[in-house]
Scaffold this motif. Structure first.
Motif, mmCIF file in Angstrom:
data_model
loop_
_atom_site.group_PDB
_atom_site.id
_atom_site.type_symbol
_atom_site.label_atom_id
_atom_site.label_comp_id
_atom_site.label_asym_id
_atom_site.label_seq_id
_atom_site.Cartn_x
_atom_site.Cartn_y
_atom_site.Cartn_z
ATOM 1 N N GLN A 190 0.814 -1.211 0.000
ATOM 2 C CA GLN A 190 0.000 0.000 0.000
ATOM 3 C C GLN A 190 0.853 1.270 0.000
ATOM 4 N N GLN A 229 -5.787 2.569 -3.644
ATOM 5 C CA GLN A 229 -5.063 1.807 -2.650
ATOM 6 C C GLN A 229 -4.259 2.776 -1.808
ATOM 7 N N GLY A 230 -3.868 2.348 -0.615
ATOM 8 C CA GLY A 230 -3.014 3.219 0.173
ATOM 9 C C GLY A 230 -3.062 2.904 1.652
ATOM 10 N N HIS A 277 -9.090 -2.800 -1.995
ATOM 11 C CA HIS A 277 -9.552 -1.408 -2.070
ATOM 12 C C HIS A 277 -9.814 -0.963 -3.501
ATOM 13 N N GLU A 299 -8.314 8.663 -0.331
ATOM 14 C CA GLU A 299 -8.162 7.279 -0.793
ATOM 15 C C GLU A 299 -9.492 6.542 -0.769
ATOM 16 N N LEU A 337 -5.798 1.075 4.378
ATOM 17 C CA LEU A 337 -5.306 -0.055 5.166
ATOM 18 C C LEU A 337 -5.563 0.195 6.650
ATOM 19 N N SER A 395 0.384 5.415 -1.874
ATOM 20 C CA SER A 395 0.297 6.522 -0.919
ATOM 21 C C SER A 395 1.422 7.523 -1.140
#
Lengths: 307, 547
Positions: A95, A256-257, B210, A250, A261, A99
């Protein structure tokens, strides 16, 4: 100089150790049984329950769990995620890229735009300054969540210029970057313009002008350097703001990131991931602060002698 | 100033978005795509949640079923009426004592990784579900008193139970019992959490947390269940689920034509979507336990049947639900939903909103006095209902619903006190019975959901999380539920389940609130999205018309 670096390093390690300890303690002091959260509202056989407890070492005393965790961290092993079925390090690693991409691009955009704006608007006619600071006020006060939805509605749903979700290529990065960069840009612009205006009243500016330097030249070559020290300090602070904004962004743009998470891990009481993220954030702060210290030396030669 | 004006126009448009969409009908209405399904093309489906673990044998999330159904076939298929049809098993026999199931398997079936499908593969799957190392949170529980399975010959497998367990075939039909490639299963839980391999009409390309999951068509697929609309490979070349958690973003992506269909259209936007000539809403009621309120039958104010009934009859639940959800969800009358095999329609007339009757019941139960604020009292004690409400995890505006119910309850003389809880302190409270009222829904495509909700053995205690949060301890009901386990005859089971539902209402042991309905928004170019019995969409028959 070397002593300074050593002091810096040892305090950094203390900060990291403190971060791990505090988060571990806090998470274990919250009421609720880890096994129950893992199981959720489902029926499981006692054997399955026993297996989970054994696998995760939840029957060990708290200090053993803690000592084990610290030992593992020292070896670079952040443990395994209960829910993601993979090592924490690889979960975070997967992740981290998206980010960093988002944060890096946003900070870059924010720095370039705010520097340009500040140089162009400092000590200009009142209506230019008024317009600029009015917009900045709006930029600071709109919550990132709302900015993101607004950007999406206009530029994706209505105009169709950018995709609403996903991380495919440059086009998908534009709106998220604007959403994250907006509050940072406005804060930086305000501070830099104020700094520039103070500097531009200094006698040395007059001296430079009398030597025949152009207005832009004065601003770029002399005034800007004076503003950079407080700016760098502020950017250090704003890294925290960026991380916060990224959680919302996000989520909204389905990127994703680390933010996503963390949200999932906190909601699911996924202790290893939460602690991994806390550690990562602590590392980030330490690194940012070291970089800032080095930048001070680079920007202001007067600091180089003082040890 | 021009730039300002240009900015303002879309801003106004944003605020008027629902209105605009409603006025969109000026463009020529789109032709209904005609007749025969088009082959090829891709479909993008926006979902509101995602699985943490792709292995349906292990994961308890309903969304895991959604994500793996394109890839996994089951031994049998379940239709809307509760009947079982052949799928990977071409036939089966059940021994008279109900303990042994013998399945004859379909021949010529292959997993998408090339592994042949046979009895040994089925045994590996069933054993994988009950293996403690799998940490199954749903499938193992739905397997009931499973004992073992034996490979008789490559095309025959025998499944043995310790006790008769009639819900077995319905459970076997779910994606949680989807048959996976033994080769993939051997890779262990980490690999399965990210990728499953089956015999299904689609094959997973990549699952990215995600973001979503992408599939391509399995060109060799030739073993669709009898209840599917066609045979052979799926029509769609590519299938993609995109995770879009924010309602507004998901809806915007659909209305702007960026994706083809979305899950979870917010009830407030249903009319807006329906008014759009390019879009349509596909509805499917979920089976299993409705969204119900569960009064604590074991301790506190609701131990008295009259107080429970006064609470149920004294609040106009049907109107509150109808107003809040704009008619998108039906009010509930039984513990289980009309989509559940064994639902008893007679429950719909068994009780109704009756404020006078409720007031009378409270008088009879000695809650006859009223305090200054209008709440009922007994011996100076106010009629207070403590309700631990999990705001953080509430879906479908259940928080708003609860507040409206609180206001209605005040008129009936009940003082509802919300106990603010986090997921962490909710569980111990629920397990210890430290509440007067609690709320949840329980989806399951079988009348046996009633056993989850009402069996005495499912009353939670600090060491066991069962679903009987009403703590309804009724040996007669327990007897009916056990009898239902011993017969596979649908009519017999339905008769027993009807008795349970009737008694639950007569006893007011629960308060039915609404029937959860899956609201799927789709472009009219998308055809034949069908539903699993568990009420999640499937895409084997789906196709996209080339408009």
């Amino acid at each position: 100089m070397i002593r300074r670096i050593l002091t810096r390093l040892s305090t950094s390690i203390l900060v990291l150790w403190g971060a791990v300890t505090v988060s571990f303690t806090a998470l274990h002091l919250t009421p609720g049984n880890v096994v129950d959260v893992l199981i959720g509202s489902n029926i499981v056989t006692p054997e399955v329950r026993a297996q989970i407890i054994a696998d995760y070492g939840l029957d060990e005393p708290l200090f053993v769990q803690y000592a084990t965790y610290l030992g593992r961290v020292l070896r670079g092993d952040l443990g395994r995620s209960y829910q993601l079925h993979e090592p924490v390090a690889s979960a975070i690693g997967a992740q981290l890229g998206p980010s960093l991409q988002l944060a890096g691009a946003s900070l870059l955009v924010a720095i370039v735009v705010s520097t340009t704006l500040a140089i162009l608007t400092a000590r200009r006619r009142p209506w230019i300054r008024g317009l600029s600071s009015g917009l900045e006020l709006i930029g600071v006060s709109i919550p990132t969540f709302w900015t993101a939805i607004l950007l999406l509605t206009i530029f994706s749903f209505q105009l169709g210029w950018f995709p609403a979700v996903g991380a495919d290529g440059f086009a998908a990065l534009v709106l998220p970057v604007i959403a994250v960069a907006l509050p940072i840009t406005t804060m930086l612009t305000q501070m830099m313009r104020e700094g520039l205006e103070l500097t531009l009243e200094q006698p040395f500016v007059l001296t430079a002008r009398t030597r025949g330097m152009s207005d832009l030249g004065v601003r770029l070559r002399h005034a800007l350097r004076h503003v950079l020290v407080p700016t760098v300090t502020l950017i250090g602070w704003l890294v925290g703001l960026t991380v916060g904004a990224m959680v919302a962004v996000e989520q909204i743009f389905s990127r994703q990131g680390i933010g996503q998470l963390t949200l999932t891990a906190v909601g699911g009481k996924d202790l290893p991931v939460v602690m991994g993220v806390v550690l990562l954030t602590a590392v980030l702060y330490v690194v940012v602060n070291i970089v800032i210290d080095l930048l001070y030396l680079l920007i202001d030669p007067r600091l180089r002698g003082a040890t | 100033m021009i730039s300002v004006r240009r900015f303002r126009a879309p801003l106004a448009a944003l605020l008027l978005l629902p209105l605009l969409a409603a006025c969109g009908g000026t463009s020529a209405p789109q032709e209904e795509p005609a007749g025969s399904p088009a082959k090829g093309g891709s479909l993008v489906f926006g979902v509101n949640t995602e699985p943490l673990n792709l292995d349906p044998h292990a994961s308890p999330q309903d969304v895991t079923g959604l994500f793996t159904r394109p890839v996994l076939d089951s031994l049998v298929a379940l239709d809307d009426k509760g009947d079982i049809h052949p799928w990977l098993a071409s036939s089966w026999e059940i021994s008279d004592d109900g303990l042994t199931y013998t399945f004859k398997l379909r021949t010529g079936v292959k997993f998408s990784d090339g592994t042949p499908f046979d009895a040994a593969a089925v045994k590996t799957n069933l054993d994988h579900i009950v293996d403690p190392a799998t940490k199954s949170q749903l499938a193992a529980a739905a397997f009931g008193p499973y004992e073992k399975s034996t490979v008789v010959d490559p095309q025959t497998i025998e499944v043995k139970f310790k006790e008769a367990y009639s819900p077995f075939l319905a459970a076997l039909a779910t994606a949680y019992f989807g048959i996976q490639s033994p080769k993939q299963l051997a890779l262990g839980p980490e690999a399965l959490a990210k990728k499953v391999v089956g015999t299904g009409p689609f094959v997973i390309d990549a699952f990215v947390p995600h973001q979503g999951i992408t599939y391509h068509r399995n060109p060799d697929y030739d073993w669709a269940p009898a209840i599917a609309k066609h045979t052979g490979p799926a029509y769609l070349e590519r299938l993609e689920f995109k995770v879009i958690v924010e309602d507004a973003v998901r809806l915007g992506a659909l209305t702007s034509g960026q994706i083809d269909a979305i899950a979870g259209v917010p009830p407030v936007n249903v009319k807006q979507v329906e008014a759009n000539p390019k879009l349509t809403i596909i509805r499917k009621q979920a089976p299993g336990g409705n969204y119900n309120y569960y009064p604590n039958n074991e301790k506190g104010v609701f131990t008295d049947q009259k107080v429970r009934q006064a609470f149920r009859d004294g609040i106009d639940f049907a109107t509150v639900v109808d107003k809040l959800y704009f008619g998108a969800f039906d009010p509930a009358f039984s513990a289980i939903s009309p989509a559940t095999a064994g639902y008893d329609k007679a429950t719909e007339t068994q009780w109704k909103y009756d404020p006078e009757g409720a007031a009378r019941l409270l008088d009879e139960a000695d809650w006859s006095a009223k305090d200054a604020e209008g709440y009922r009292t007994k011996d100076g004690q106010r009629l207070t209902v403590r309700w631990p409400f999990l705001k953080a995890l509430a879906r479908e505006q259940r928080g708003t619903l609860a507040e409206q119910v609180q206001a209605e309850a005040k008129k009936a003389g009940f003082d509802i006190q919300f106990v603010d809880v986090t997921p962490n302190d909710f569980t111990p409270k629920a397990l210890a019975g430290d509440y007067d009222l609690i709320d949840f829904s329980w989806q399951r495509a079988d009348g046996d959901a009633l056993r989850n909700l009402f069996a005495i053995s499912n009353i939670p205690n600090p060491n066991f999380f069962g679903q009987n949060l009403a703590r309804w301890n009724d040996p007669e009901v327990d007897g009916w539920l056990t009898d239902a386990l011993r017969t596979t005859d649908l009519a017999e089971r339905a008769a027993l389940y009807a008795k349970v539902q009737q008694k639950a209402n007569a006893d007011a042991s629960i308060v039915p609130v609404y029937v959860f309905t899956y609201l799927l928004g789709a472009s009219k170019n998308v055809q034949d999205i069908t539903f699993e019995p568990q009420a999640f969409p499937t895409f084997y028959d789906a196709w996209v018309s080339k408009a």
